[in-house]
Design a protein around this motif. Structure first.
Motif, mmCIF file in Angstrom:
data_model
loop_
_atom_site.group_PDB
_atom_site.id
_atom_site.type_symbol
_atom_site.label_atom_id
_atom_site.label_comp_id
_atom_site.label_asym_id
_atom_site.label_seq_id
_atom_site.Cartn_x
_atom_site.Cartn_y
_atom_site.Cartn_z
ATOM 1 N N ASP A 1 60.234 42.497 100.737
ATOM 2 C CA ASP A 1 58.970 41.757 100.718
ATOM 3 C C ASP A 1 58.235 41.803 102.052
ATOM 4 O O ASP A 1 57.095 41.345 102.157
ATOM 5 C CB ASP A 1 59.179 40.311 100.267
ATOM 6 C CG ASP A 1 60.135 39.532 101.162
ATOM 7 O OD1 ASP A 1 60.504 40.036 102.244
ATOM 8 O OD2 ASP A 1 60.518 38.415 100.773
ATOM 9 N N GLN A 2 58.854 42.375 103.095
ATOM 10 C CA GLN A 2 58.159 42.523 104.384
ATOM 11 C C GLN A 2 57.309 43.791 104.445
ATOM 12 O O GLN A 2 56.436 43.909 105.318
ATOM 13 C CB GLN A 2 59.173 42.547 105.536
ATOM 14 C CG GLN A 2 59.847 41.220 105.828
ATOM 15 C CD GLN A 2 60.774 41.298 107.037
ATOM 16 O OE1 GLN A 2 60.743 42.266 107.808
ATOM 17 N NE2 GLN A 2 61.604 40.276 107.211
ATOM 18 N N LEU A 3 57.565 44.737 103.544
ATOM 19 C CA LEU A 3 56.872 46.031 103.631
ATOM 20 C C LEU A 3 55.350 45.914 103.477
ATOM 21 O O LEU A 3 54.604 46.490 104.290
ATOM 22 C CB LEU A 3 57.449 47.013 102.608
ATOM 23 C CG LEU A 3 58.880 47.487 102.873
ATOM 24 C CD1 LEU A 3 59.380 48.332 101.703
ATOM 25 C CD2 LEU A 3 58.961 48.295 104.173
ATOM 26 N N PRO A 4 54.822 45.182 102.487
ATOM 27 C CA PRO A 4 53.366 45.066 102.389
ATOM 28 C C PRO A 4 52.750 44.385 103.616
ATOM 29 O O PRO A 4 51.667 44.773 104.076
ATOM 30 C CB PRO A 4 53.163 44.216 101.131
ATOM 31 C CG PRO A 4 54.419 44.377 100.345
ATOM 32 C CD PRO A 4 55.509 44.519 101.358
ATOM 33 N N ASP A 5 53.441 43.381 104.158
ATOM 34 C CA ASP A 5 52.927 42.690 105.344
ATOM 35 C C ASP A 5 52.914 43.616 106.555
ATOM 36 O O ASP A 5 51.985 43.578 107.369
ATOM 37 C CB ASP A 5 53.787 41.452 105.652
ATOM 38 C CG ASP A 5 53.673 40.393 104.564
ATOM 39 O OD1 ASP A 5 52.671 40.417 103.815
ATOM 40 O OD2 ASP A 5 54.587 39.557 104.459
#
Length: 298
Positions: A209-213
């Motif tokens: 879930d950190q990849l898009p950010d």
């Protein structure tokens, strides 16, 4: 950012057999997995090539808790031009030093209990002649940068690494996500950074879930994104999501979703066999010799 971790460094190799000898017999690493692909990778894992290629992961232990090497082999390419971007990997293993001496692999003593050697293709390895630590023998990867402070800002402020040590005299810094992981050393050199055609790539994992950010942050800061968030398939294995970035000097950085990568990177007990089988079935050298031609230099 302690949830982020160092995974591997990608090397392009032109001679798979000699390369396998170096990593297995000299360094003493194990083949963790081997995969064959019929066409180029969407995230240019094998470089800017569209043809058949292979990926071999080698290391002293599972990628869950060891920093490993990814060896990419493009069937039609026999050699790559080195730049000044990659300055070496340091690992601590008296056994590797002993193996090199026994096999007659060239070693140069460059310090107290410190030897310099080269993998096929010219990639530099520093071997510390001491018993390996209980964690991972691979200590650090060293990359050249043109402006140390600019690079520190990028890797710490944007990627979340922390400074472990700084040396004003050598214009270098050691950074990482955690003390227990392989570190990254950045060394300032004069002039521009040339990546040649052998340019590598360093990979890290982070929670999916950190990849898009991370991608959004790079866009906001006007930083280069080589490959926007994309899913990569490996036949018969887990699909992973990656974002591929470039730092101010063009060093390629891959961030992969940790959850699926842990599934993909599980050690395959058939890895050694699959590599040997692929090398035995690879008739490209014979084909080029028969037609009195040389493999392409990238």
């Amino acid at each position: 950012m302690a949830l982020r971790r160092a995974l591997h460094f990608v090397f392009k190799v032109g001679d798979r057999a000699k390369t396998a000898t170096f990593y297995r017999d000299v360094l003493g690493m194990k083949v963790l997995r081997h995969e064959e692909f019929e066409e180029g990778c969407k995230a240019t894992c094998n470089g800017p090539y569209d043809g058949k290629w292979s990926k071999t992961m080698v290391g002293f232990g599972p990628e869950d808790d060891h920093f490993v090497a990814e060896l990419t082999y493009n069937y039609g390419v026999g050699e790559y031009k080195l730049g000044n971007d990659f300055l070496g990997i340091t690992l601590q293993s008296s056994q590797a030093v002993s193996n090199a001496k026994r096999l007659g692999w060239p070693l140069t003593e460059v310090g107290e209990a410190l030897y310099l050697t080269q993998a096929p293709g010219g990639y530099l390895f520093y071997l510390v002649d001491k018993e390996p630590p209980s964690t991972d023998p691979v200590q650090k990867v060293c990359l050249a940068v043109s402006n140390l402070q600019t690079s520190i800002n990028y890797w710490t402020t944007l990627l979340g690494m922390k400074v472990m040590a700084k040396n004003e005299e050598t214009k270098s810094v050691i950074i990482g996500f955690a003390d227990t992981q392989c570190k990254l050393e950045l060394c300032e050199v004069s002039g521009t950074i040339d990546h040649g055609t052998a340019f590598g790539r360093i990979a890290f994992s982070c929670p999916r879930d950190q990849l898009p950010d991370l991608e959004a942050l790079m866009k906001k800061e006007n930083q280069k994104i080589i490959t926007p968030l994309v899913s990569l398939d490996t036949p018969g294995k887990a699909t992973v999501e990656v974002v591929i970035l470039a730092d101010p000097d063009g060093h390629e950085i891959c961030f992969v979703g940790d959850e699926s990568f842990r599934q993909l990177s599980m050690v395959d007990s058939k890895g050694n066999y699959l590599l040997d089988k692929a090398m035995a079935e690879d008739k490209s050298n014979e084909w080029f010799a028969k037609h009195n031609r040389q493999k392409a230099a990238a």
